[in-house]
Design a protein around this motif. Structure first.
Motif, PDB file in Angstrom:
ATOM      1  N   LYS A  64       0.818  -1.215   0.000  1.00  0.00           N
ATOM      2  CA  LYS A  64       0.000   0.000   0.000  1.00  0.00           C
ATOM      3  C   LYS A  64       0.851   1.264   0.000  1.00  0.00           C
ATOM      4  CE  LYS A  64      -4.082  -2.054   2.130  1.00  0.00           C
ATOM      5  NZ  LYS A  64      -4.711  -2.415   0.908  1.00  0.00           N
ATOM      6  N   VAL A  65       1.740   1.334  -0.978  1.00  0.00           N
ATOM      7  CA  VAL A  65       2.576   2.523  -1.137  1.00  0.00           C
ATOM      8  C   VAL A  65       2.080   3.348  -2.323  1.00  0.00           C
ATOM      9  CG1 VAL A  65       4.628   1.490  -0.096  1.00  0.00           C
ATOM     10  CG2 VAL A  65       4.284   1.301  -2.548  1.00  0.00           C
ATOM     11  N   GLY A  66       2.420   4.627  -2.320  1.00  0.00           N
ATOM     12  CA  GLY A  66       2.042   5.510  -3.424  1.00  0.00           C
ATOM     13  C   GLY A  66       0.537   5.568  -3.621  1.00  0.00           C
ATOM     14  N   MET A  67       0.113   5.439  -4.859  1.00  0.00           N
ATOM     15  CA  MET A  67      -1.318   5.543  -5.172  1.00  0.00           C
ATOM     16  C   MET A  67      -2.132   4.377  -4.626  1.00  0.00           C
ATOM     17  SD  MET A  67      -1.533   4.781  -9.195  1.00  0.00           S
ATOM     18  CE  MET A  67      -0.564   3.527  -9.952  1.00  0.00           C
ATOM     19  N   TRP A  68      -1.466   3.322  -4.210  1.00  0.00           N
ATOM     20  CA  TRP A  68      -2.186   2.159  -3.683  1.00  0.00           C
ATOM     21  C   TRP A  68      -2.631   2.371  -2.230  1.00  0.00           C
ATOM     22  CZ3 TRP A  68      -3.603   0.163  -7.853  1.00  0.00           C
ATOM     23  CH2 TRP A  68      -2.751   0.069  -8.937  1.00  0.00           C
ATOM     24  N   LYS A  69      -2.295   3.517  -1.645  1.00  0.00           N
ATOM     25  CA  LYS A  69      -2.782   3.853  -0.306  1.00  0.00           C
ATOM     26  C   LYS A  69      -4.270   4.184  -0.332  1.00  0.00           C
ATOM     27  CE  LYS A  69       1.465   5.923   1.435  1.00  0.00           C
ATOM     28  NZ  LYS A  69       2.092   7.174   1.886  1.00  0.00           N
TER      29      LYS A  69
END
Length: 79
Positions: free
Chosen positions: A51-56
């Motif tokens: 869950k890094v970047g836009m996947w947060k």
């Protein structure tokens, strides 16, 4: 694909962006990955899992590049 010369070696910017969650694999027409496709898939999957970047963000607010382009074409055709 974009490559950047670092101090000691070349870096694949596409891979770095996928690993950081700032990019997604485009699977539309004329997408070319050379021999990097499986590596890109792995990098994107890891970024999603962490869950890094836009996947947060919530998955319901994510729009893929292909979906975005289709919506833009549909909107333009309707006007």
């Amino acid at each position: 694909m974009v490559w950047l010369k670092g101090f000691w070696r070349w870096h694949n910017v596409s891979l770095l962006m996928l690993q950081s969650g700032f990019a997604t694999i485009y699977t539309g027409q004329q997408a070319a990955y050379g021999d990097m496709y499986k590596i890109f898939q792995s990098a994107e999957a890891t970024a999603k899992q962490k869950k890094v970047g836009m996947w947060k963000q919530k998955s319901s607010s994510y729009v893929s590049p292909m979906e975005f382009k289709k919506a833009a074409r549909d909107k333009e055709a309707a006007s």
